[in-house]
Design a protein around this motif. Sequence first.
Motif, PDB file in Angstrom:
ATOM      1  N   ASN A  28      58.129  27.246  48.079  1.00 21.95           N
ATOM      2  CA  ASN A  28      58.354  29.019  47.848  1.00 21.95           C
ATOM      3  C   ASN A  28      57.186  29.381  48.729  1.00 21.95           C
ATOM      4  OD1 ASN A  28      58.356  31.585  46.861  1.00 21.95           O
ATOM      5  ND2 ASN A  28      59.748  30.740  45.226  1.00 21.95           N
ATOM      6  N   PRO A  29      57.506  30.351  49.702  1.00 21.02           N
ATOM      7  CA  PRO A  29      56.351  31.048  50.300  1.00 21.02           C
ATOM      8  C   PRO A  29      55.287  31.642  49.408  1.00 21.02           C
ATOM      9  CG  PRO A  29      58.513  32.055  51.004  1.00 21.02           C
ATOM     10  CD  PRO A  29      58.764  30.508  50.262  1.00 21.02           C
ATOM     11  N   ALA A  30      55.909  32.383  48.118  1.00 18.39           N
ATOM     12  CA  ALA A  30      55.129  32.924  47.169  1.00 18.39           C
ATOM     13  C   ALA A  30      53.928  32.075  46.595  1.00 18.39           C
ATOM     14  CB  ALA A  30      56.009  33.599  46.192  1.00 18.39           C
ATOM     15  N   TRP A  31      54.349  30.638  46.686  1.00 18.70           N
ATOM     16  CA  TRP A  31      53.319  29.871  46.051  1.00 18.70           C
ATOM     17  C   TRP A  31      51.996  29.923  46.679  1.00 18.70           C
ATOM     18  CZ3 TRP A  31      57.106  25.198  45.078  1.00 18.70           C
ATOM     19  CH2 TRP A  31      58.054  25.579  44.018  1.00 18.70           C
ATOM     20  N   PHE A  32      51.813  29.977  47.825  1.00 19.64           N
ATOM     21  CA  PHE A  32      50.608  30.159  48.798  1.00 19.64           C
ATOM     22  C   PHE A  32      49.618  31.134  48.113  1.00 19.64           C
ATOM     23  CE2 PHE A  32      53.199  27.810  51.731  1.00 19.64           C
ATOM     24  CZ  PHE A  32      52.724  27.055  52.292  1.00 19.64           C
ATOM     25  N   GLN A  33      50.205  32.149  47.311  1.00 18.91           N
ATOM     26  CA  GLN A  33      49.178  33.138  46.807  1.00 18.91           C
ATOM     27  C   GLN A  33      48.544  32.472  45.564  1.00 18.91           C
ATOM     28  OE1 GLN A  33      48.863  36.286  48.267  1.00 18.91           O
ATOM     29  NE2 GLN A  33      50.011  35.178  49.644  1.00 18.91           N
ATOM     30  N   SER A  34      48.806  31.186  45.118  1.00 11.70           N
ATOM     31  CA  SER A  34      48.210  30.725  44.212  1.00 11.70           C
ATOM     32  C   SER A  34      47.084  29.735  44.601  1.00 11.70           C
ATOM     33  CB  SER A  34      49.042  29.939  43.192  1.00 11.70           C
ATOM     34  OG  SER A  34      49.886  30.580  42.340  1.00 11.70           O
ATOM     35  N   LEU A  35      46.737  29.613  45.902  1.00 12.60           N
ATOM     36  CA  LEU A  35      45.796  28.792  46.625  1.00 12.60           C
ATOM     37  C   LEU A  35      44.231  29.259  46.045  1.00 12.60           C
ATOM     38  CD1 LEU A  35      47.346  27.630  49.797  1.00 12.60           C
ATOM     39  CD2 LEU A  35      46.943  26.047  47.837  1.00 12.60           C
ATOM     40  N   ASN A  36      44.365  30.592  46.493  1.00  9.99           N
ATOM     41  CA  ASN A  36      42.997  31.290  46.220  1.00  9.99           C
ATOM     42  C   ASN A  36      42.462  31.175  44.855  1.00  9.99           C
ATOM     43  OD1 ASN A  36      41.389  33.941  45.571  1.00  9.99           O
ATOM     44  ND2 ASN A  36      41.331  33.913  47.843  1.00  9.99           N
ATOM     45  N   PRO A  37      43.377  31.565  43.954  1.00 12.63           N
ATOM     46  CA  PRO A  37      42.763  31.487  42.349  1.00 12.63           C
ATOM     47  C   PRO A  37      42.598  29.936  42.016  1.00 12.63           C
ATOM     48  CG  PRO A  37      45.197  32.479  42.635  1.00 12.63           C
ATOM     49  CD  PRO A  37      44.588  32.486  44.040  1.00 12.63           C
ATOM     50  N   LEU A  38      43.589  29.111  42.537  1.00 14.02           N
ATOM     51  CA  LEU A  38      43.507  27.688  42.195  1.00 14.02           C
ATOM     52  C   LEU A  38      42.202  27.244  42.510  1.00 14.02           C
ATOM     53  CD1 LEU A  38      44.558  25.015  41.390  1.00 14.02           C
ATOM     54  CD2 LEU A  38      45.450  24.674  43.480  1.00 14.02           C
ATOM     55  N   PHE A  39      41.755  27.430  43.739  1.00 14.32           N
ATOM     56  CA  PHE A  39      40.278  26.901  44.490  1.00 14.32           C
ATOM     57  C   PHE A  39      39.242  27.544  43.524  1.00 14.32           C
ATOM     58  CE2 PHE A  39      42.664  26.100  48.711  1.00 14.32           C
ATOM     59  CZ  PHE A  39      42.679  24.772  48.482  1.00 14.32           C
ATOM     60  N   ILE A  40      39.560  28.747  43.181  1.00 18.25           N
ATOM     61  CA  ILE A  40      38.307  29.511  42.238  1.00 18.25           C
ATOM     62  C   ILE A  40      38.202  28.805  41.081  1.00 18.25           C
ATOM     63  CG2 ILE A  40      37.833  31.634  41.232  1.00 18.25           C
ATOM     64  CD1 ILE A  40      38.472  33.063  43.771  1.00 18.25           C
ATOM     65  N   ILE A  41      39.346  28.587  40.499  1.00 24.13           N
ATOM     66  CA  ILE A  41      39.397  28.016  38.968  1.00 24.13           C
ATOM     67  C   ILE A  41      38.665  26.465  38.910  1.00 24.13           C
ATOM     68  CG2 ILE A  41      40.802  26.846  37.322  1.00 24.13           C
ATOM     69  CD1 ILE A  41      42.926  29.194  37.884  1.00 24.13           C
ATOM     70  N   GLY A  42      38.707  25.862  40.095  1.00 22.25           N
ATOM     71  CA  GLY A  42      38.273  24.704  40.160  1.00 22.25           C
ATOM     72  C   GLY A  42      36.478  24.621  40.553  1.00 22.25           C
ATOM     73  N   LEU A  43      36.360  25.816  41.568  1.00 27.58           N
ATOM     74  CA  LEU A  43      34.966  25.854  41.865  1.00 27.58           C
ATOM     75  C   LEU A  43      33.931  26.848  41.302  1.00 27.58           C
ATOM     76  CD1 LEU A  43      35.793  26.129  45.970  1.00 27.58           C
ATOM     77  CD2 LEU A  43      34.708  24.129  44.513  1.00 27.58           C
ATOM     78  N   ALA A  44      34.629  27.816  40.468  1.00 28.16           N
ATOM     79  CA  ALA A  44      33.682  28.852  39.802  1.00 28.16           C
ATOM     80  C   ALA A  44      32.907  28.137  38.770  1.00 28.16           C
ATOM     81  CB  ALA A  44      34.640  29.717  39.033  1.00 28.16           C
ATOM     82  N   PRO A  45      33.215  27.087  37.851  1.00 26.09           N
ATOM     83  CA  PRO A  45      32.229  26.561  36.983  1.00 26.09           C
ATOM     84  C   PRO A  45      31.066  26.024  37.922  1.00 26.09           C
ATOM     85  CG  PRO A  45      34.555  25.918  36.410  1.00 26.09           C
ATOM     86  CD  PRO A  45      34.524  26.751  37.682  1.00 26.09           C
ATOM     87  N   ILE A  46      31.439  25.317  39.194  1.00 27.60           N
ATOM     88  CA  ILE A  46      30.326  24.641  39.684  1.00 27.60           C
ATOM     89  C   ILE A  46      29.323  25.662  40.145  1.00 27.60           C
ATOM     90  CG2 ILE A  46      29.695  23.402  41.984  1.00 27.60           C
ATOM     91  CD1 ILE A  46      32.737  22.101  41.520  1.00 27.60           C
ATOM     92  N   PHE A  47      29.813  26.780  40.708  1.00 32.27           N
ATOM     93  CA  PHE A  47      28.884  27.886  41.124  1.00 32.27           C
ATOM     94  C   PHE A  47      28.319  28.553  39.924  1.00 32.27           C
ATOM     95  CE2 PHE A  47      31.217  27.469  44.980  1.00 32.27           C
ATOM     96  CZ  PHE A  47      30.463  28.077  46.011  1.00 32.27           C
ATOM     97  N   ALA A  48      28.902  28.756  38.875  1.00 29.06           N
ATOM     98  CA  ALA A  48      28.207  29.153  37.746  1.00 29.06           C
ATOM     99  C   ALA A  48      26.930  28.161  37.325  1.00 29.06           C
ATOM    100  CB  ALA A  48      29.214  29.331  36.579  1.00 29.06           C
ATOM    101  N   TRP A  49      27.388  27.102  37.193  1.00 31.23           N
ATOM    102  CA  TRP A  49      26.163  26.125  36.789  1.00 31.23           C
ATOM    103  C   TRP A  49      25.090  25.993  37.772  1.00 31.23           C
ATOM    104  CZ3 TRP A  49      25.131  21.870  39.950  1.00 31.23           C
ATOM    105  CH2 TRP A  49      24.016  20.838  39.440  1.00 31.23           C
TER     106      TRP A  49
END
Length: 495
Positions: free
Chosen positions: A332-353
Motif C-alpha cells: 500500500n503506497p500509504a505504508w511508506f509514511q510509516s518508515l520515518n517513525p519506524l526508524f525513529i522508534i528504533g533509533l531514538a533510544p540509541i540517540f537518547a542513551w
Amino acid sequence: MATKQEIVQSVPQKGFFGHPKGLLSLFFTEFWERFSYYGMRAILLYYMYYELNQGGLGLERSTANSIMAVYGSLVYMSGIIGGWIADRLFGTTKTVFYGGVAIMLGHAVLALPGGVTTLFVSMALIIIGTGLLKPNISSIVGDLYADNDVRRDSGFSIFYMGINMGAFLAPLVVGTVGMDYSFHLGFGLAAIGMFLGLVVFVITKKKYLGLAGSYVPNPMSKDERKTVFTRIAIGLVAVLLIGYILITNGIMTIDVFTMIVSILGIVIPTIFFIVMYRSSKTNADEKSRVIAYIPLFISAMVFWAIAEQGSIILAQYADERTDLMLGSWEINPAWFQSLNPLFIIGLAPIFAWLWVRLGVKQPSTPKKFALGLFFASMSFLIMIIPAYMNGTETLVSPWWLVLSFFLVVLGELLLSPVGLSATTKLAPAAFAAQTMSLWFLTSASAQAINAQVVKFYNPESEIVYFGVIGAVAMLIGLAMYILSPKIEKFMRGIR
C-alpha cells in the motif's frame, strides 16, 4: 505565578524510565494526537487527487501537492496563535485541551461525505487545533525539568519517540482502511485517535503534571484584553469580508493563496525575531540567545523543506514511480509514511542513551544541526541514482524510498528533539510558549516554500529536482558547521 523550582517540585520526578511521571501523561497524549494527524495525512494527498470513481476529489496532482504543502505550513504557522494564547490567556495545559477538541472535530468533519468545501472546513479546524496543542504540549515537557537537569535532552528524545509511535501505526491502520475500504472511514479513525488522546490527558494531568503548564507566564490586564479582543474581532471581520469579495470575484485562486502563504512563511518569523529582540522584557543575555537562535531556525527550515516532502513528493513517488509488488504481495503506497517513525522508534533510544553517555562531550547544538542537514541532503541526492541508471519511465525498487527515509531520520534525530530542547533553554522568559511556536514555524516556513517548490516536480525533472535541493542543504550544513563556534558564544553558556 509559581517559580521554576516550585513547578519542578510539584511534578513527581521519578517513575517513567527514570524521568518525571508527567512525561508519561504527555507521551501518550501526543501519541494519540499524532496518530490522528499522521493517519489523516497518510491518505489526504491520495484523497485529493484520486478520481471521483475511486472515492477521491479528482484534483490535479500539482494542485494537490501545493495544497498539502500549504496545509502543512498553516498547521504549524497557527502555533503562533497557540503560543500567544497560552502565554497571555489560558496557560499551556488548558490550551492543549482546547486544541485537542478542535482537532477531533476537524477529523470528524472530514469523515463525512462531502466535496472540496468539507475538505477546507476540516482543514481549518485541524489547523487551529494543532496550533493550540502542538507547541504547548512540548513547552509543558520543558516545565518538567530544572534548567540544569542533564535528563532534559534524553526526555525530549523519549517524548519524540512517543510522537513517532503514533505516527508509525497511523499509516498502517488509517492508511489501510482509507485506501482499501473508504477514505472517509479512515478519517473517522483519526477522529477516534484524538478522542483517546484527550481522555488520557484529562485523566492523568492532575496527578502527574502538578503545576506544569497551569500558569499564565505573561497575563494581560483587563484593559489589555479589551483592546486586544476588539482588534482581533475587527481584524477577523475584515479578513472574512475581503476574502469573500476576492473569492467571489475569482481573484483569490488556489495559486494566489499559495503565494500569500509562502510570503507569510518568511515574513512572520522575521517579525517574530524582531519583536522578541527589541522587547523591553528581553534582557541582554536573552537578546544574545535570540541572535544565536536565528541560524538554528534557518538550518531547521532547510531540513524540514526536505523532510516534509516525504508526505508530498515521495508519497506521489511511491504511488506512481515505485514498483509496489513484492512477489505476489502488493504494498500500500500509504505504508511508506510509516518508515520515518519506524526508524525513529528504533533509533531514538540509541540517540537518547548516546547524549546521556557523552554528557558534556557531546557535539554542541549547532554542530548537531549541521550534521542533521548533511543526512537530509543525502536523502535527496541518493534519489538521483535510480533515475540516472534506469531513466524516469520505469518503476524503481521500493528500497530507494526506504534508504531515503532512513537517511532523513538520522538527520531528524540529530536536529528535531535537540531543537525542541534548545528552544526551551534559549527562549526569553516572557516569550516561553511563543518561542516554542517559533520552533514549529521552522516547519511552517519550510512548507510555505515547498508550496512553490513542489510545483516543479515531475518524473522528467527528477534528477535536477532532487539534485538542486540536496546540494543547497549540503552547502548550508557546511556553513553551519564552520560557524558553530561563533553561534555557541552567542548562546551564553547554553550548549
